[in-house]
Design an enzyme around this catalytic site. Structure first.
Site, short mmCIF file in Angstrom:
data_model
loop_
_atom_site.label_atom_id
_atom_site.label_comp_id
_atom_site.label_asym_id
_atom_site.label_seq_id
_atom_site.Cartn_x
_atom_site.Cartn_y
_atom_site.Cartn_z
N ASN A 80 0.86 -1.18 -0.03
CA ASN A 80 0.15 0.18 0.14
C ASN A 80 0.85 1.12 0.00
OD1 ASN A 80 -2.35 -1.51 -0.06
ND2 ASN A 80 -2.86 -1.13 2.27
N HIS A 472 -15.56 2.28 -15.18
CA HIS A 472 -15.51 1.55 -14.04
C HIS A 472 -16.65 0.89 -13.55
CE1 HIS A 472 -14.63 1.39 -9.45
NE2 HIS A 472 -13.57 1.06 -10.03
N TYR A 505 -12.28 -10.20 -1.62
CA TYR A 505 -13.11 -8.70 -1.77
C TYR A 505 -14.55 -8.91 -1.13
CZ TYR A 505 -9.29 -6.49 -4.20
OH TYR A 505 -7.85 -5.98 -4.41
N HIS A 629 -15.52 -3.76 0.18
CA HIS A 629 -15.42 -3.34 -1.21
C HIS A 629 -16.74 -2.95 -1.59
CE1 HIS A 629 -14.25 -3.33 -5.66
NE2 HIS A 629 -13.44 -2.47 -5.09
#
Length: 723
Positions: A80, A472, A505, A629
């Site tokens: 990250n 997206h 996720y 998520h």
């Protein structure tokens, strides 16, 4: 309906989290009735993102997690941080280069933000290596997983390592002496390198100086020793850096090695494609992908025993300051330790495996997916429920002679994707297949370019999306001839069409034959593929056109209900909240008396708990085994509740610079199921962190004599089949 209603709890599955505080104290809370645009009402976006990474690091200390998973959290923190510097810090530096006085919405200059980032990251990178060296490595050694230092190598190990260096490392390493005819090499982003200080005279009469040893990326960074030279039962590992340090003299025969120090340079990795200069997006991106490896430097990591004159030399070479220097007590490329998690062969040190469950309708299924979906909408909650039905439905469509057309968006899919295999098969079977591939999905660009070529070769129509807007949205649309008429089917989701991340996720998937929802999806595909003014959709919200404004309208509607005396309540769950219009709408709702529960995993620029402004807003972050998520928006709406799921986070980029969708869950039973899931998150007292008005995140306290509740473990117990 707004009262928390938790799912059944498995007492043995609950987790307990260390009660620690993360983040830094920012400025005092503003006084009552401050204007909603006042800078003090907003947290700094970069600092808030950094705080999330710190919450991930905290998991490495939580003994409720299995040991190798604690190591994984530490490595995820490292990964990250790499991306944070490659994108966020690099972006700040670029912005300062354009305007030195540039400020964030919170009123802080970018220069000050960089200084704060440096202060926080130096502190927590030091903590990261402390946790690794003082906590995790000793714990792993007790379990027989050892990382051997050079000082502790036995004679047998030294002999084996010498042989390995001679046969596997030396033939592929190319040391580079630095002199006027050998300038400083162009080092690849995040590559492992060594700076070597030499003394003596070489074969050409050159006196000693400096050299660089780039470690080839083809070499493993962690080498497992064979059993015959191991220190005992278990597994022994040796770092590549230790081997190169031990045998650096063999790369410079006749010279004296005064010092050899590992370092790693992080570069700007953001892609910049100018729409005015591009006629072929795929070709332009291929060039940018190469440039990404050699962007401007943003961070230098180097061994903490490196002399000051060498660190100064490297900083000057990369045009960096002391603020960008990180002296580390261990390997500079910690991400490569993932090999231990994958190769240790110790399932007892990992989370127990589980088999994702299925909704009742699919457990009873005996015929076609089309028949099942035509009967009623199907909701899947990943990873607790399987992603396989989505893949199997598409596979069935690929060979069904009655299916005429398939349209799909792909953002991230992964290598060997069964989704892509089904789409190529459908195209070869003569179906009209249209695939919208977002080539600019960050760090997946190369994979997506390859997938696009594969689909084109099969006969599919491949669209690269739009130059100014990333695609997206997570959409699939199928047209099937049934009883002489065309019927539409659709899949909409909050996550990617990626089987691997569907096990890691949390996301929702909706399989539907609802005519108006399917028609909306059809219109959106037409808008993306063709040209023309925005299409009017009946149900599905659509960024950059209707999503942001409609969400604000629904928040304001909840405030209007509260002013009329109705009980106002809303809940939003997403990854990030930065869009000022939405934040201001939430402030207005709070002022009207609406209770707002926000579950924001990472970045949150809204400041909760301010008297007269946001005292009715509660923000929490869930950090656990799975990456949260799901994007869910719930409004009580005067006892006529509405629940929406979507692909977009509450950020400017998602609302205005991407194609996103947000869809209503019209089946009341399914909507109640999602609401119950969300209420379970509100009861979490094991993996939940509460955001305070001063900018701290505080782990939710576990009340005395009350059941420990982990939302993720509760959902796993409710939906999945444990082994």
């Amino acid at each position: 309906m707004d009262a928390p209603d938790a799912l059944p709890i498995d007492p043995a599955a609950s987790l307990r989290l260390n009660r620690t505080r993360t983040g830094i104290r920012t400025r005092p809370a503003p006084e009552r009735n401050t204007e909603l645009t006042h800078p003090q009402l907003y947290f700094n976006r970069e600092i808030s993102t950094l705080q999330f990474h710190i919450r991930v690091l905290e998991q490495a200390l939580d003994e409720a997690h299995p040991l190798l998973n604690r190591l994984m959290f530490l490595l995820i923190f490292s990964s990250n941080m790499d991306e944070f510097f490659e994108i966020r810090v690099a972006g700040l530096k670029q912005a300062i280069g354009i305007d030195e006085s540039a400020k964030s919405r919170d009123g802080q200059t970018y220069q000050q933000t960089l200084a704060d980032i440096s202060q926080i990251t130096h502190e927590h990178v030091a903590r990261q290596y402390m946790i690794l060296n003082k906590v995790l490595i000793p714990s792993l050694e007790q379990e027989g997983i050892r990382f051997l230092r050079r000082a502790n190598w036995t004679k047998a190990q030294q002999h084996w390592i010498a042989s390995y260096f001679e046969n596997e490392i030396q033939p592929v390493v190319s040391p580079i002496g630095l002199d006027p005819s050998h300038p400083f090499p162009r080092l690849v982003n995040k590559s492992l390198n060594f700076i070597v200080e030499l003394d003596g005279q070489d074969a050409f009469g050159r006196t000693g100086g400096l050299a660089i040893i780039p470690a080839p990326r083809s070499l493993p960074r962690l080498i497992q020793l064979p059993a015959e030279v191991s220190s005992g039962e278990g597994t022994d590992y040796v770092f590549l850096s230790s081997m190169i340090h031990a045998h650096a003299n063999e790369l410079f025969p006749g010279m004296i090695i005064k010092g050899c120090y590992q370092f790693r340079l992080t570069r700007n990795a953001d892609l910049a494609v100018n729409p005015e200069d591009v006629s072929d997006l795929a070709s332009a991106l291929k060039g940018e992908l190469l440039a990404r490896r050699y962007g401007s430097g943003v961070r230098l990591e180097i061994a903490n025993n490196c002399p000051a004159h060498l660190t100064t030399f490297l900083l000057q070479r990369f045009e960096l300051s002391e603020q960008d220097l990180y002296l580390v007590d261990g390997p500079v490329n910690l991400g490569r330790l993932m090999a231990v998690i994958e190769g240790a062969g110790r399932p007892d040190l990992l989370y127990p495996p589980f088999t994702p469950g299925l909704p009742r309708a699919l457990r009873r299924q005996t015929g076609s997916y089309f028949d099942t979906v035509a009967e009623a909408d199907i909701l899947l909650h990943h990873p607790y429920q399987s992603f396989a039905p989505v893949e199997q439905w598409l596979k069935e469509a690929a060979v069904d002679p009655d299916v005429l057309a398939i349209k799909q968006t792909l953002y991230r899919t992964g290598p060997g994707s069964r989704i892509v295999t089904a789409l190529t098969e459908a195209a070869r079977n003569g179906k009209e297949v249209t695939v919208v591939i977002e080539l600019r999905a960050r760090f997946d660009e190369a994979d997506n370019i390859e997938l696009a070529s594969r689909l084109q070769e099969s006969g599919a129509n491949v669209i690269y999306g739009l130059m100014d807007y990333k695609i997206h949205a997570k959409l699939m649309h199928m047209v099937r001839r049934e009883n002489g008429r065309l019927r539409h089917y659709a899949h909409l989701g909050t996550g990617n069409y990626h089987a691997t991340t569907a096990r890691l996720y949390t996301d929702y998937s909706l399989m539907t034959a609802h005519p108006e929802i399917c028609q909306d999806v059809h219109l959106i595909f037409q808008q993306i593929a063709g040209m023309g003014q925005p299409r009017t959709t009946r149900h599905v919200l659509y960024a950059p056109f209707t999503l942001n404004s409609t969400l604000i309208d629904m928040i304001d509607r909840e405030a209007a209900h509260a002013r009329r005396g109705c009980k106002g309540y809303l809940m939003i769950k997403c990854n990030a909240l930065t869009e000022p219009g939405l934040i201001q709408a939430l402030y207005r709702a709070s002022q009207a008396g609406v209770k707002c529960d926000l579950i924001i995993r990472s970045t949150c620029c809204l400041r909760p708990g301010i008297e007269g402004v946001s005292c009715n807003i509660h923000v929490r972050s869930i950090v656990g085994r799975f990456l949260e998520h799901t994007r869910v928006f719930y409004f009580r709406n005067a006892n006529k509740p509405e629940l929406w799921c979507g692909s977009a986070d509450a950020m400017e980029r998602n609302m205005f610079h991407r194609v996103e969708t947000c869809f209503p869950v019209l089946d009341k039973k399914l909507a109640r199921q999602i609401k119950k899931d969300m209420d379970t998150y509100l009861l979490d007292n094991c993996q939940s962190w509460q955001l305070e008005a001063d900018g701290h995140y505080v782990a939710t306290p576990l009340p005395d004599q009350q059941e420990a509740i982990s939302a993720q473990e509760t959902l796993l117990y409710a939906y999945a089949l444990k082994r």
